[in-house]
Design a protein around this motif. Structure first.
Motif, PDB file in Angstrom:
ATOM      1  N   ASP A   1      -4.016  17.925  -8.443  1.00  0.00           N
ATOM      2  CA  ASP A   1      -4.885  16.994  -9.164  1.00  0.00           C
ATOM      3  C   ASP A   1      -4.390  15.550  -9.023  1.00  0.00           C
ATOM      4  O   ASP A   1      -5.192  14.622  -8.832  1.00  0.00           O
ATOM      5  N   GLU A   2      -3.080  15.358  -9.118  1.00  0.00           N
ATOM      6  CA  GLU A   2      -2.527  14.014  -9.003  1.00  0.00           C
ATOM      7  C   GLU A   2      -2.592  13.508  -7.563  1.00  0.00           C
ATOM      8  O   GLU A   2      -2.784  12.307  -7.320  1.00  0.00           O
ATOM      9  N   ALA A   3      -2.464  14.428  -6.609  1.00  0.00           N
ATOM     10  CA  ALA A   3      -2.529  14.038  -5.201  1.00  0.00           C
ATOM     11  C   ALA A   3      -3.917  13.556  -4.810  1.00  0.00           C
ATOM     12  O   ALA A   3      -4.064  12.611  -4.022  1.00  0.00           O
ATOM     13  N   LEU A   4      -4.946  14.182  -5.363  1.00  0.00           N
ATOM     14  CA  LEU A   4      -6.319  13.851  -4.995  1.00  0.00           C
ATOM     15  C   LEU A   4      -6.653  12.390  -5.306  1.00  0.00           C
ATOM     16  O   LEU A   4      -7.406  11.749  -4.562  1.00  0.00           O
ATOM     17  N   ILE A   5      -6.091  11.870  -6.366  1.00  0.00           N
ATOM     18  CA  ILE A   5      -6.323  10.464  -6.720  1.00  0.00           C
ATOM     19  C   ILE A   5      -5.875   9.552  -5.573  1.00  0.00           C
ATOM     20  O   ILE A   5      -6.568   8.604  -5.196  1.00  0.00           O
ATOM     21  N   GLY A   6      -4.718   9.858  -4.999  1.00  0.00           N
ATOM     22  CA  GLY A   6      -4.202   9.062  -3.891  1.00  0.00           C
ATOM     23  C   GLY A   6      -4.970   9.274  -2.602  1.00  0.00           C
ATOM     24  O   GLY A   6      -5.193   8.318  -1.837  1.00  0.00           O
ATOM     25  N   ILE A   7      -5.382  10.504  -2.343  1.00  0.00           N
ATOM     26  CA  ILE A   7      -6.144  10.799  -1.119  1.00  0.00           C
ATOM     27  C   ILE A   7      -7.398   9.934  -1.057  1.00  0.00           C
ATOM     28  O   ILE A   7      -7.746   9.388  -0.008  1.00  0.00           O
ATOM     29  N   ASN A   8      -8.071   9.812  -2.187  1.00  0.00           N
ATOM     30  CA  ASN A   8      -9.320   9.039  -2.226  1.00  0.00           C
ATOM     31  C   ASN A   8      -9.102   7.537  -2.043  1.00  0.00           C
ATOM     32  O   ASN A   8     -10.061   6.792  -1.853  1.00  0.00           O
TER      33      ASN A   8
ATOM     34  N   GLU B   1       0.833  -1.199   0.000  1.00  0.00           N
ATOM     35  CA  GLU B   1       0.000   0.000   0.000  1.00  0.00           C
ATOM     36  C   GLU B   1       0.869   1.252   0.000  1.00  0.00           C
ATOM     37  O   GLU B   1       0.560   2.242  -0.671  1.00  0.00           O
ATOM     38  N   TYR B   2       1.954   1.203   0.750  1.00  0.00           N
ATOM     39  CA  TYR B   2       2.875   2.341   0.793  1.00  0.00           C
ATOM     40  C   TYR B   2       3.421   2.635  -0.603  1.00  0.00           C
ATOM     41  O   TYR B   2       3.423   3.785  -1.052  1.00  0.00           O
ATOM     42  N   LEU B   3       3.857   1.614  -1.288  1.00  0.00           N
ATOM     43  CA  LEU B   3       4.424   1.805  -2.628  1.00  0.00           C
ATOM     44  C   LEU B   3       3.357   2.280  -3.612  1.00  0.00           C
ATOM     45  O   LEU B   3       3.625   3.104  -4.492  1.00  0.00           O
ATOM     46  N   ARG B   4       2.140   1.781  -3.467  1.00  0.00           N
ATOM     47  CA  ARG B   4       1.047   2.167  -4.367  1.00  0.00           C
ATOM     48  C   ARG B   4       0.664   3.636  -4.199  1.00  0.00           C
ATOM     49  O   ARG B   4       0.336   4.319  -5.171  1.00  0.00           O
ATOM     50  N   LEU B   5       0.733   4.133  -2.960  1.00  0.00           N
ATOM     51  CA  LEU B   5       0.294   5.497  -2.668  1.00  0.00           C
ATOM     52  C   LEU B   5       1.457   6.486  -2.563  1.00  0.00           C
ATOM     53  O   LEU B   5       1.251   7.664  -2.295  1.00  0.00           O
ATOM     54  N   ARG B   6       2.667   6.001  -2.787  1.00  0.00           N
ATOM     55  CA  ARG B   6       3.857   6.831  -2.590  1.00  0.00           C
ATOM     56  C   ARG B   6       3.855   8.077  -3.478  1.00  0.00           C
ATOM     57  O   ARG B   6       4.094   9.197  -2.997  1.00  0.00           O
ATOM     58  N   GLU B   7       3.597   7.899  -4.770  1.00  0.00           N
ATOM     59  CA  GLU B   7       3.687   9.026  -5.697  1.00  0.00           C
ATOM     60  C   GLU B   7       2.643  10.107  -5.401  1.00  0.00           C
ATOM     61  O   GLU B   7       2.975  11.295  -5.363  1.00  0.00           O
TER      62      GLU B   7
ATOM     63  N   ALA C   1       1.324  10.779  -2.556  1.00  0.00           N
ATOM     64  CA  ALA C   1       1.736  11.417  -1.301  1.00  0.00           C
ATOM     65  C   ALA C   1       2.825  12.455  -1.557  1.00  0.00           C
ATOM     66  O   ALA C   1       2.825  13.536  -0.963  1.00  0.00           O
ATOM     67  N   CYS C   2       3.751  12.119  -2.456  1.00  0.00           N
ATOM     68  CA  CYS C   2       4.792  13.076  -2.831  1.00  0.00           C
ATOM     69  C   CYS C   2       4.191  14.315  -3.492  1.00  0.00           C
ATOM     70  O   CYS C   2       4.593  15.451  -3.212  1.00  0.00           O
ATOM     71  N   LYS C   3       3.219  14.106  -4.370  1.00  0.00           N
ATOM     72  CA  LYS C   3       2.578  15.228  -5.072  1.00  0.00           C
ATOM     73  C   LYS C   3       1.858  16.147  -4.090  1.00  0.00           C
ATOM     74  O   LYS C   3       1.870  17.376  -4.251  1.00  0.00           O
ATOM     75  N   LEU C   4       1.219  15.561  -3.074  1.00  0.00           N
ATOM     76  CA  LEU C   4       0.516  16.388  -2.099  1.00  0.00           C
ATOM     77  C   LEU C   4       1.504  17.215  -1.290  1.00  0.00           C
ATOM     78  O   LEU C   4       1.292  18.415  -1.080  1.00  0.00           O
TER      79      LEU C   4
END
Length: 280
Positions: free
Chosen positions: A213-220, A152-158, A160-163
């Protein structure tokens, strides 16, 4: 109560107090996280806040020496599992519990060192600074949120960086006046503070919006206990960013833009009920 637990709990309370004193918005965001995440995130904030204070506040001190001591004490506390500095003790507990990578801490401390040496940034140094000062902080928090689930960390890493990058760049815009006048810094590559104009501002804003915009995908896709708190922080910064976008370049070079506490609270309440009702 066990004496060691009393010490641990007291150090976490110190980091909580630091967070409350320094950041209303961050404190509000933490309150909307699942309770199990409160103390770990307070501990991370306390650590990064105090490192930042060394380079931004203690102008009558030898900052390089202070930061070098702080860095040495940080690694010693992690290795030994204890520190008599309450901020570092709380932080090392979280680093060791959640296996926060030491390279994230190293990148963060390197960015603090950069603040002592650099006044203007080229593209390479700008990206390095953004990563170390903001993106890795988001990754430390993500380590806590996924509770050891490395996939999960690796999947959401990018995302999280964008945010983290979006937050930091908004801060740079908001603080462009104080960074230049008080510290002689201009973070945005190729930007001259004295001739900062609409075209330069628009280019920066387009880059920030892409990060949002890219961060929001991960937040959800965050775990349920973390999603609301991170969404509140996202919406607060998006609201601040929207306010900055609506102002002339000249305005933000003459004053610091703020969101009133009443607006922060209304954002918190609106986001909370929106997500509870399934609208966000």
């Amino acid at each position: 109560m066990d004496a060691k637990k009393l010490y641990d709990d007291t150090t976490f309370e110190c980091s909580k107090l630091i967070t409350q004193r320094y950041s209303t918005s961050f404190t509000l965001g933490i309150k909307t996280l699942d309770k199990k995440f409160h103390l770990p995130i307070y501990a991370i904030y306390g650590f990064v806040r105090y490192a930042d204070e060394i380079v931004d506040t203690f102008h009558d001190q030898d900052k390089k020496s202070l930061l070098a001591d702080f860095k040495k004490d940080t690694y010693e506390s992690i290795a030994k599992g204890i520190s008599l500095n309450p901020v570092l003790h709380a932080f090392q507990l979280i680093v060791n519990q959640y296996q926060i990578d030491l390279d994230l801490i190293e990148a963060f401390l390197k960015s603090m060192e950069m603040d002592l040496d650099f006044k203007t940034y080229n593209d390479s140094k700008y990206n390095e600074y953004i990563y170390g000062s903001a993106e890795v902080v988001g990754l430390m928090c993500l380590k806590v949120f996924v509770e050891g689930d490395q996939s999960e960390y690796l999947r959401l890493r990018e995302p999280a960086c964008k945010l983290g990058a979006a937050f930091q760049k908004v801060n740079f815009l908001r603080d462009i006046k104080s960074d230049y006048e008080e510290r002689g810094r201009v973070y945005f590559p190729g930007v001259d503070f004295m001739s900062f104009d609409k075209s330069a501002k628009v280019l920066i804003e387009e880059d920030i919006q892409k990060d949002f915009d890219e961060a929001l995908i991960g937040i959800n896709q965050l775990p349920k206990g973390a999603k609301l708190g991170v969404k509140v922080a996202y919406l607060y910064y998006q609201k601040l960013f929207d306010k900055i976008k609506g102002l002339p370049a000249e305005t933000i070079t003459h004053e610091r833009i703020r969101i009133p506490n009443t607006k922060k609270i209304s954002l918190l309440i609106g986001t909370y009920f929106g997500m509870k009702l399934g609208f966000s």
